[in-house]
Design an enzyme around this catalytic site. Sequence first.
Site, short mmCIF file in Angstrom:
data_model
loop_
_atom_site.label_atom_id
_atom_site.label_comp_id
_atom_site.label_asym_id
_atom_site.label_seq_id
_atom_site.Cartn_x
_atom_site.Cartn_y
_atom_site.Cartn_z
N ILE A 129 13.44 -12.82 -16.89
CA ILE A 129 13.67 -12.13 -18.15
C ILE A 129 14.99 -12.61 -18.73
O ILE A 129 15.89 -13.03 -18.01
CB ILE A 129 13.66 -10.60 -17.99
CG1 ILE A 129 14.68 -10.15 -16.94
CG2 ILE A 129 12.28 -10.10 -17.66
CD1 ILE A 129 14.78 -8.63 -16.83
N ILE A 133 -4.47 -7.83 -0.52
CA ILE A 133 -3.73 -9.09 -0.54
C ILE A 133 -4.41 -10.13 0.35
O ILE A 133 -4.57 -11.27 -0.04
CB ILE A 133 -2.27 -8.88 -0.06
CG1 ILE A 133 -1.56 -7.83 -0.93
CG2 ILE A 133 -1.51 -10.20 -0.07
CD1 ILE A 133 -1.35 -8.22 -2.37
N CYS A 145 0.83 -1.19 0.00
CA CYS A 145 0.00 0.00 0.00
C CYS A 145 0.87 1.25 0.00
O CYS A 145 2.10 1.20 0.01
CB CYS A 145 -0.90 0.01 1.23
SG CYS A 145 -1.88 -1.50 1.42
N ARG A 151 -4.78 1.26 -1.16
CA ARG A 151 -4.72 -0.16 -0.82
C ARG A 151 -4.50 -1.05 -2.03
O ARG A 151 -5.17 -0.90 -3.05
CB ARG A 151 -6.02 -0.58 -0.12
CG ARG A 151 -5.97 -2.04 0.37
CD ARG A 151 -7.30 -2.48 0.95
NE ARG A 151 -7.19 -3.80 1.57
CZ ARG A 151 -8.23 -4.57 1.88
NH1 ARG A 151 -9.46 -4.17 1.62
NH2 ARG A 151 -8.04 -5.75 2.44
N LEU A 152 -3.54 -1.97 -1.87
CA LEU A 152 -3.39 -3.11 -2.76
C LEU A 152 -3.86 -4.32 -1.95
O LEU A 152 -3.20 -4.74 -1.00
CB LEU A 152 -1.94 -3.29 -3.21
CG LEU A 152 -1.64 -4.50 -4.09
CD1 LEU A 152 -2.40 -4.43 -5.40
CD2 LEU A 152 -0.13 -4.61 -4.35
N ASP A 202 -4.22 -8.26 9.11
CA ASP A 202 -3.18 -7.88 10.06
C ASP A 202 -3.29 -6.43 10.52
O ASP A 202 -2.74 -6.07 11.56
CB ASP A 202 -1.79 -8.15 9.47
CG ASP A 202 -1.58 -7.53 8.11
OD1 ASP A 202 -2.57 -7.09 7.49
OD2 ASP A 202 -0.43 -7.50 7.64
N ASN A 213 1.26 0.23 5.69
CA ASN A 213 1.78 -0.37 4.46
C ASN A 213 2.63 -1.57 4.84
O ASN A 213 3.60 -1.42 5.58
CB ASN A 213 2.62 0.67 3.71
CG ASN A 213 3.43 0.07 2.57
OD1 ASN A 213 3.01 -0.91 1.96
ND2 ASN A 213 4.57 0.66 2.27
N GLY A 214 2.26 -2.76 4.34
CA GLY A 214 3.12 -3.91 4.60
C GLY A 214 2.35 -5.17 4.89
O GLY A 214 1.15 -5.28 4.64
N GLU A 215 3.06 -6.14 5.43
CA GLU A 215 2.49 -7.42 5.83
C GLU A 215 3.16 -7.85 7.14
O GLU A 215 4.39 -7.84 7.25
CB GLU A 215 2.75 -8.51 4.77
CG GLU A 215 2.18 -8.23 3.40
CD GLU A 215 0.66 -8.38 3.33
OE1 GLU A 215 0.06 -8.85 4.31
OE2 GLU A 215 0.10 -8.03 2.28
#
Length: 629
Positions: A291, A53, A2, A50-51, A100, A75-77
């Site tokens: 790649i 997850i 985030c 927010r992303l 969380d 922001n984070g996990e």
Amino acid sequence: MCGIVGIFDMQGSGEIDRGLLSKMNESQFHRGPDEGGLHSEPGLGFGHRRLSIIDLSSGQQPMHSADRNVVLTYNGEVYNFPELRGELEALGYSFRTHCDTEVILYAWQAWGEACVDRLRGMFAFALWDRPQQTLFLARDRLGVKPLYYSLLANGHFIFGSELKALKQHPLLPTRIDPTAVEDYFGFGYVPDPKTIYRDVYKLEPGYSLAIRRGDERIKPRQYWDVTFDPGNFSSMDAAGEELIERLREAVKIRMMADVPLGAFLSGGVDSSAVVALMAGLSDDPVNTCSISFGDPKFNESQFAAQVAGRYHTAHRVEQVDPDDFSLIDCLSGLYDEPYADSSALPTYRVCELAKKQVTVVLSGDGGDENLAGYRRYRWHTYEERMRSLLPDGLRMPLFSTLGRVYPKLDWAPKVFRAKTTLESIGRDSMAGYFHSVSVLSNGMRQQLFSEQLRAELQGYGAIEVFHRYREKAPSDPLSMVQYLDLKTYLAGDILTKVDRASMAHALEVRVPLLDYKLVEWMATLPPSYKLNGREGKYLFKKSLESHLPNDILYRPKMGFAVPLSGWFRGPLKERVREALLGNTLGQTGWFNRTYLEHMVTQHQAGLRDYSAAIWSLLMFEAFLRNAGF
């Protein structure tokens, strides 16, 4: 993953400009395209992008505690949140969500500032405790997630995940810090806690910051550090088994997600190890991506394919144009301040590729710093042996003189390129290591900088960044440079690169080799377990022999190299001349035009390889243009 922002009136309860707060928040839309939220009250405003997850249907932010006394933007996990939730429920806290974020809220109410000691993960967050009139910010132990802040002239404290969010504020002072310029051309990035601007800072990894309304002090507090005290190991084999088990556990807790998950697979030791352990923990094929480059000198794709085949992963590979320099202008906007690691180009592309399959990836970052994988560690231990053979009074003048008179043979085979080594041996251990990692050496920076900039520096040198850590640095030569890299290069270069490149594509990257419990344990390994003769990551490689083939484990390290030298003599030849000799750098008054002309001419004639210096100047010039200087 985030993006967070905030405005805090340190002295009173004035109205917060909600439109400005929204503008700051939306500047980080790329970090969290799924949802956006704002919270404002007298004297305080929080924003969040927010992303999603985990717990996709709830967990919106900013989030309030049940009693509405605490609000959080995060922001984070936090990977151990289920265990913490159980502890908090036993203390009487009730939960409305399964994420969380809510755990951090109640961890604060239960344990106060000590809550950060219990969090296992990557995070940067800010919370407001209304009864205590306290704003509290924290950043994870290794610096996986960023956090910038500044105190404005009107008494407002502002913060954000990226510098671009702060720059939306009309009162943000944007005077360039000359010492940050010196640091940048020494290291290739601006090390924490500085930014390129005098009055804007990064909260350092392993630090928190509590500000009580009415108190004008801004004094970050260190809550964590790593200690290189040797542990007791019954045998190297036993240590290797424990290393794999600890890494497997770090990988396992990072595989929790309610969205598609995968891994970067470069074909190097670290990413291959992570993929091997993921495969053993997953019932389904692991999504992997890599790649490839047309130039075999830079191409590791065949090794990635070998690992993918062994573990039957759902592998995706795309070839990158070897002359993929279209991103050069993009990078200055992405990083917001000068940043000179050219591997940011392929990192951006591999994140772009990964996002086509997944929303979360695991990476192998951190293995080189913790397990001594860099070639420069080997050279540093060699140099330390040379330093120990002669007293300082004889060694320093002798090798300094040899280094000064030895020619710079960029075109010669490596065995004859001894100038840097001789110069390093002529310095003390810390200064010698700084010399070996510098993008531009002390002598080059002296020639590059004008009299005006040297006067503004007032004798300051980038080596002071290392000196900040002198007292806490281990005495063992290898452990010392590992500690310095964990404090500077890891957060300032590697993790910054990955965070911005991944967040540009709304991709979350998790780094099991930087699990802090694993990092603490790896720091206790004897140096000989990490660097054994010429072999770095010795114990790690030995312990992986049953998981990976020897041609993956013991081949020469490649990394994400970019053919800068050829670019600057070929397709970017005119651009280099325009950027280095044009008005943007010239009008700063900070650079010696004669030396700039020398570097361009010598490099493009093939007489010297100034590619690292030229790239650093290109990125600095692009930053100045992007920032409106």
